[in-house]
Design an enzyme around this catalytic site. Sequence first.
Site, PDB file in Angstrom:
ATOM      1  N   ASP A 256      28.885   5.061  62.156  1.00  0.00           N
ATOM      2  CA  ASP A 256      30.309   5.186  62.455  1.00  0.00           C
ATOM      3  C   ASP A 256      30.536   6.123  63.635  1.00  0.00           C
ATOM      4  O   ASP A 256      29.958   7.211  63.704  1.00  0.00           O
ATOM      5  CB  ASP A 256      31.034   5.721  61.206  1.00  0.00           C
ATOM      6  CG  ASP A 256      32.518   5.870  61.419  1.00  0.00           C
ATOM      7  OD1 ASP A 256      33.193   4.835  61.528  1.00  0.00           O
ATOM      8  OD2 ASP A 256      32.992   7.022  61.503  1.00  0.00           O
ATOM      9  N   GLU A 298      28.902   1.262  65.619  1.00  0.00           N
ATOM     10  CA  GLU A 298      30.350   1.050  65.735  1.00  0.00           C
ATOM     11  C   GLU A 298      30.780   1.585  67.100  1.00  0.00           C
ATOM     12  O   GLU A 298      30.991   2.787  67.288  1.00  0.00           O
ATOM     13  CB  GLU A 298      31.108   1.764  64.614  1.00  0.00           C
ATOM     14  CG  GLU A 298      32.569   1.366  64.553  1.00  0.00           C
ATOM     15  CD  GLU A 298      33.543   2.542  64.549  1.00  0.00           C
ATOM     16  OE1 GLU A 298      34.756   2.287  64.573  1.00  0.00           O
ATOM     17  OE2 GLU A 298      33.092   3.703  64.534  1.00  0.00           O
TER      18      GLU A 298
END
Length: 608
Positions: A256, A298
Site C-alpha cells: 500500500d 499500489e
Amino acid sequence: MRPSVFDQRLARHIDELKWLYCELYRDEEAFADFVEMLRRCWEERKKPLRDQDKKRAADLDWYRRRDLLGMMLYVNAFAGNLQGVTKKLDYIRECGVNYLHLMPLLESPKGRSDGGYAVSDFRRVQPSLGTMEDLEALADACRRRGISLCLDFVMNHTSEDHAWAKRARAGESEYRDRYFFYDSWDLPREFEKTIPQVFPTTAPGSFTELEDGSVVMTNFYPYQWDLNYANPKVFRDMTENLLYLANRGIDVIRLDAIPYIWKELGTDCRNLPQVHTLSRMLRMVCGIVCPGVLLLGEVVMEPAKVAPYFGTPDKPECHMLYNVTTMATTWHTLATGDASLLRRQMETVCALPKDFLFLNYLRCHDDIGWGLDYPWLAQTSGTDEVAHKKYLNDWFTGKWPGSPSRGELYNDDPRLGDARLCGTTASLCGVEAAEDDPSRLERAAACDLTLHAWMLSQSGIPVIYSGDEVGRLNDWSYHDDPDKREDSRYIHRGDFQWDLAERRTDPDTYQGKLFQGLRRLEELRAAEPCFDARADVRVEDAGSPHVLALCRRAGEREMICLFNFAGEFVHARVDRDGGYSELMYGTHYDGLRDVELWPNGFAWLLRE
C-alpha cells in the site's frame, strides 16, 4: 555438506542485496542481522508453503494464466468474519474466482482506521473479524481449492495506537526515530513547501502537532504516522512483518502507498530513487524466503509513470501493478461517449513490454479520481480541466440531464472545482435509476456487462469488486452510521446483498443476466489463447468516435474486440475481410466493414 535451499537462494542475491542495503544504510552489522532475520522466517515457513514455493519457482508464469480471475471483498461485509468467508468459498469458486483479495483486516482502532489502513498491530487480526489462526485456516482452505489469497500490507505508516507510536509518544528516542518527529514547526514547514497534500479537504497538511508540542509527519490522516525508512530498524521490522503474513499463507502482498515510503526535504516525497531500492530489496527477499509469494504495488499514476515499479528484466521489483488510469478513463468514456482518450490510453499500454502485468478493474474499495490526460484533451478538443471534472461528477451523480448514473462525491473541494467519485458499478451504469422500467433496466444491465467485457479484454488479471457479479447497488444507509457518514466511500462498501445472489441462476432477473453473462465471458476468456497475457495487442481504427477496437493475436489466431460507448446504435468498421464469429452471441460476419453494435454494447469477434 550441501547448502540449504535458503543458502542457495541467498547466494543468488547476496551481492546485490548487500550492495543496495549498504548503499542506503552503510551498516554491515545491521545487514548481517537483516539476513539472520530472513533465515529465521524461512525456517518458520511450513512444509505446504515450501512445497508451493518449489512448484511456483518451476513455473514462473503461474500467475499469468488467462484463467486467473480476481475478486476483492471486505470480510465483514461479505460474510461477517474470516470463518464466514471460509464457509462461502464454494460461492467464490462458483463465481470462477481463483484470486481473492481481502481488504484490510489487521487490528486498527475503531473510528481512526481509514478503512483499516491505520494498523495498530501487523500480527493481529481485527478481533471482530477473527484471529490470525482463522486467517491461516482460510489461507489453507483457499490453497486446497486453488485460490490465491491477497492481503494489504500498509508500508508507509502505522496507527498512532501502534506499540512503536505509543513508545515514541512517551518520549523513547529509539521509537521516535522510527517516525519523523520534530521539536518545532521549522522543518515541517519546509517540508510542506514541496509536499502535495493527499487529502486537502478532510485532512489538510502533512504534519500533526501532539499534546507535548512535538510535531510528527502524517501525510494521510493525523492518526497515521509516517514511518522513517531511513532507519534500518524500520525496514528490518516491517520486512519481518511482511514475511510473517507470507508465512500465514498469504500468496500476494499488496504494498500500500509504496511511492510515499521515502521522505527527503526539498522534494515532493513521492517516487524517490530510494523507493525503488527498497522495492527491489523486497523482491529479492521474497525470492529468498518465499518465492511463491507475489508483490502487488499500489501506484496510482498513469501506466508510463507506473512502469518503473516493475523494475527491469534483470532487476525486477513488483510482480504486478494496478492499471488505474485505464479504469478512470473508461468511466470518462462512458460519460462522454467519445473513445478517443481511451484509444490513446490503450496505445500507451499496448506499447509497454509484455512482461509488465497489470491488474485491471472497474471498481474497487476506493473512489474514482479523475487523473486524466488533460493536456491532450485541451490540445485536441479544447477541454477545460475544471469544467470537465465538474461535468463527469455531475453525470455520475445524476445531476446532468438525462444521466442514468447514481453516485456520490468524495473529498469535494469547491475552491479547486475538484472532487472524486464513489458508487458501485451497477449504480453508475444506471441499474439503480432504472427502478421498475424494464427497458431502462435492460439497457443498464447491458452497459454493466459491456464494461466487464472491456475489463476482461485487457491483458493482465481482471479483478471484480465483490457484489458487482450480481449488480449490487449503492448502500445509502452509511449516512446513518456516525462512524461512516463522513466518508462517502462507504456507499460502495456496504454489506453483500445475498438476496441478490439468490437470483443469480434466474435469467429473468437482471442479477441472473449479469451473473450468467459474466460467467460466460470469463469462460470464453479462459478458453481463448488470444487472451494470453503475452498475446500481441494493438488498437484498431473502428470507423466511429464512439467505438474502441482492440485486435488481439496469439499465433495464427486473431480476435477483434469492439466496444460501443454511445447510448445509441452505432455502426463500426474494421478493415477485415473473411469470416468472423461473435463468441458471446454466436453471430457470423463476412468481414468487419459494417458491424452494428447495440447501445453500450460489445462484440468479441474471432476470425474463423
